[in-house]
Design an enzyme around this catalytic site. Structure first.
Site, PDB file in Angstrom:
ATOM      1  N   HIS A 195       0.841  -1.202   0.000  1.00 59.99           N
ATOM      2  CA  HIS A 195       0.000   0.000   0.000  1.00 59.99           C
ATOM      3  C   HIS A 195       0.877   1.253   0.000  1.00 59.99           C
ATOM      4  CE1 HIS A 195      -3.491   2.515   1.485  1.00 59.99           C
ATOM      5  NE2 HIS A 195      -2.481   3.224   1.967  1.00 59.99           N
ATOM      6  N   GLU A 196       1.894   1.267   0.862  1.00 57.62           N
ATOM      7  CA  GLU A 196       2.764   2.444   0.944  1.00 57.62           C
ATOM      8  C   GLU A 196       3.615   2.582  -0.315  1.00 57.62           C
ATOM      9  OE1 GLU A 196       2.214   4.599   3.094  1.00 57.62           O
ATOM     10  OE2 GLU A 196       0.866   3.362   4.288  1.00 57.62           O
ATOM     11  N   HIS A 199       1.912   4.482  -3.007  1.00 58.39           N
ATOM     12  CA  HIS A 199       2.027   5.937  -2.864  1.00 58.39           C
ATOM     13  C   HIS A 199       3.369   6.421  -3.426  1.00 58.39           C
ATOM     14  CE1 HIS A 199      -1.648   6.455  -0.716  1.00 58.39           C
ATOM     15  NE2 HIS A 199      -1.271   5.808   0.377  1.00 58.39           N
ATOM     16  N   GLU A 286      -6.470   6.624  -0.825  1.00 62.37           N
ATOM     17  CA  GLU A 286      -6.366   5.435   0.026  1.00 62.37           C
ATOM     18  C   GLU A 286      -7.083   4.246  -0.602  1.00 62.37           C
ATOM     19  OE1 GLU A 286      -4.290   5.424   2.511  1.00 62.37           O
ATOM     20  OE2 GLU A 286      -3.926   7.522   1.981  1.00 62.37           O
TER      21      GLU A 286
END
Length: 694
Positions: A195-196, A199, A286
């Site tokens: 997930h990070e 980004h 998100e």
């Protein structure tokens, strides 16, 4: 949505952020003007009668010298002065904060949050949760084609949370709370790290940094109000001790205090505006990052269970650090309490996020308890969790002269007698997977790291040893050439470096070409912290090794470029230049690739024309540039500002040039990955049997 579309979306979000910022500033200007005008009116006695303010510059009537309350409240000169002051304060504060965060990179954010940098050079690490975290981050970085980011742990935070921070992939960091590191199992941790990384890959971090700066500028008005209130208070205390009976002074202090309170109220409006901006910009990101994590790992249960553990934890995702509000939009989950029932929350509600990745969820949260697999240690050779050893792939030959690696497929391309690249493959090409690593890439990275000899991995994670490892990667495999290199090089280094190089060569006399870029990516974080003098000496040593044999190989060029970019990350803009506007450097890139990738002049011309056709953009006519690898450096530096869509076209055209002869060597793959990286588009490793370009 592919990587380049994400870049376009990020750019549009930046534009939306600017619009919201302008609206907030206009509101602050109006409120500040009203406060100052009323304060001046009270101080000058307006409303009681008229007051002489000749020469004040506030638009007084030069004939009568009188100014009423209405004159002050609707005074163009005063409005312009206030507007300029607010814009200077808010704009200057925002730009200062953004510049400070940009220069400090992700490390400055991690240190602001009280993060402790995990030492990667610790072969006897006892905290297996830390080792697991480092392993997962390294795997995801290599699978993504990005530099391995430093990892920070917030030891004093029991809440379950994480963040990615930085201005570009080159200066990104991953931060994880102690609560998250201990609560997650490997699959859940992998989902959160993925997930990070989404980004990092999709340009969200730059937007987050700008958001911090903008909000910092907005709240400065409130800080100015606090200063005014404090000034009035201390001034009142001082005059009280002196027993001043000056009613005028008392009235001025009262007005200043009232103005300070009003500015604090305006600052509160700025805080609310900042929260609304964060909520407007962050929520959809998100959802997209959750979806990307599932795409990267193909394990929806991993990120879903991580979110369930946040919901079932005693502390949830709460972060106690006083700066948590400042970077709340950068966390994996809501780190601070939201206002007005979640209307200003920076993250979507947990149930909504869980349902999107796991529609069958029964509504029950999980207790955040997990055990660390004892196999999460260096050198064990066994993956943990659901990841299994990759079986050899039939029909893919090993690299000549390099023994097969247990559990790792043979090279997709060779060094000598390069394997033919099939154009009929239906699998996505390497260019199509830029910024979008797959579970196969993650598994490949895991197996690759397990296969690399432990002495080489350990050296990459150190400081001095990382320097020695980079030198070893540049040693020529031929005995005579290596002897020539060593003869020129040994005088430049001290005994410690020479001894480390000798040990590494003895541990692995021949470095599998598939290990080279991953080892370099592991080593770069250890080299970035050097001062300018040490960096210059290191680059000079690299140049000696590169030029010792009188020529520069593709890998040597790739390594040198990646090292230089690690020391001085590019100042990437928003990417607004068109292909036609940068026609000369675009032709320079394609021409250099045609000349270094094909030996014969007719092959070079055919490859160059194929690349121009793949651009799908009509460039001004011009002959194929006479370019070398050195000229390629200059051309790549010039195309940083291309629009995302044009970067996609140029990378595809570059890959077309290299593979025009229907074969691709390992050094050519490394070259294309370096070209892609130069445009801020990280390319995952080329998988066995995968085409470079469709």
């Amino acid at each position: 949505m592919d990587f380049f579309e994400h870049q376009d979306v990020a750019r549009k979000r930046s534009g939306r952020l600017v619009v919201l910022f302008i609206v907030a500033v206009l509101g602050i200007i109006a409120a500040t003007y009203a406060v100052i005008a009323i304060a001046l009116a009270v101080l000058m006695g307006a409303g009681e009668d008229t007051v002489r303010v000749s020469g004040s510059g506030l638009g007084s009537d030069t004939n009568t010298g009188g100014m009423t309350m209405v004159d002050l409240l609707f005074n163009p000169v005063l409005f312009v002065m206030v507007s300029l002051g607010v814009m200077l304060l808010v704009g200057g504060g925002s730009l200062y904060k953004i510049a400070a965060l940009k220069s400090g990179g992700g490390r400055s954010v991690a240190e602001l949050m009280g993060g402790r940098l995990l030492d990667r050079d610790d072969p006897q690490r006892k905290d297996l949760a830390e080792q697991r975290l480092l392993n997962v981050v390294e795997e995801m970085a290599i699978a993504s084609g990005t530099p391995v980011p430093p990892v920070y742990v917030m030891d004093n935070e029991g809440g379950i949370n994480a963040f990615a921070a930085g201005y570009a992939p080159e200066d990104a960091v991953i931060g994880v709370t102690r609560g998250a590191m201990e609560a997650f199992d490997r699959e859940e941790l992998q989902g959160v790290v993925a997930h990070e990384f989404s980004h990092i890959l999709n340009g969200d971090m730059r937007l987050s940094i700008r958001l911090i700066g903008i909000i910092h500028g907005i709240i400065l008005i409130g800080l100015l109000g606090q200063l005014a209130l404090r000034s009035a208070f201390y001034s009142s205390m001082t005059h009280s001790r002196r027993r001043s009976s000056n009613n005028s002074d008392g009235k001025e202090k009262l007005v200043i205090a009232a103005a300070g309170i009003a500015l604090i109220a305006i600052g509160f409006i700025g805080v609310v505006a900042g929260k609304l901006i964060k909520a407007a910009v962050s929520r959809q990101r998100e959802y997209l990052a959750d979806a990307a994590a599932v795409q990267f790992t193909r394990q929806p249960d991993g990120i879903a269970d991580a979110l369930k553990k946040i919901g079932g934890g005693v502390y949830g995702a709460k972060v106690e650090n006083g700066h948590a509000e400042e970077i709340s939009h950068m966390f994996f989950a809501s780190a601070v309490s939201s206002w007005i029932g979640g209307a200003m929350a920076t993250h979507p509600p947990l149930p909504d996020r869980i349902k999107r990745v796991q529609p069958s969820w029964d509504g029950e949260y999980l207790e955040p308890v997990a055990e660390v697999d004892v196999r999460e240690q260096r050198g064990d050779g066994k993956p943990s969790g659901s990841r299994a050893t990759i079986p050899p792939i039939p029909g893919v030959p090993p690299i000549p002269g390099v023994p097969p690696i247990p559990g790792l497929p043979g090279a997709a391309v060779g060094l000598a007698g390069a394997a033919e690249v099939s154009g009929a493959s239906r699998a996505p090409s390497a260019v199509e997977q830029i910024g979008q690593p797959t579970p196969e890439h993650v598994k490949y990275a895991h197996a690759l790291l397990e296969a690399i000899p432990e002495p080489l991995k350990q050296a990459a994670r150190g400081g001095v040893s990382a320097e020695a490892l980079v030198y070893v990667l540049l040693l020529d495999p031929g005995a005579e050439e290596r002897a020539e290199q060593w003869g020129q090089f040994k005088k430049r280094i001290d005994r410690d470096i020479a001894g480390l190089m000798k040990k590494l060569v003895e541990a692995s006399p021949r470095v599998d070409p598939r290990w080279r870029l991953p080892l370099l990516e592991l080593a770069l974080p250890s080299l970035r912290g050097w001062d300018a003098g040490k960096r210059d000496g290191f680059v000079a040593n690299v140049d000696v090794l590169v030029r010792a044999d009188g020529q520069v190989s593709l890998f040597e060029w790739v390594l040198r470029r990646l090292v230089l970019r690690a020391f001085k990350p590019p100042a990437r803009g928003e990417g607004r230049q068109t292909m036609v506007a940068l026609a000369e450097p675009v032709r320079g890139v394609l021409g250099a690739l045609a000349r270094v990738g094909h030996p014969e002049a007719d092959q070079q011309a055919l490859a160059y024309r194929a690349g121009l056709d793949a651009l799908e953009v009509q460039l001004p006519k011009g002959a194929m540039p006479t370019a070398s690898l050195g000229a390629l450096d200059d051309a790549l530096d010039a195309i940083e500002g291309l629009r995302p869509a044009d970067k996609r076209r140029l990378i595809r055209a570059a890959a077309t040039v290299v593979s025009a002869d229907r074969s691709v060597t390992t050094p050519e793959v490394e070259l294309i990955r370096a070209v892609s990286d130069a445009m801020g588009a990280p390319m995952p490793p080329l998988m066995p049997g995968q085409a470079l370009v469709a």
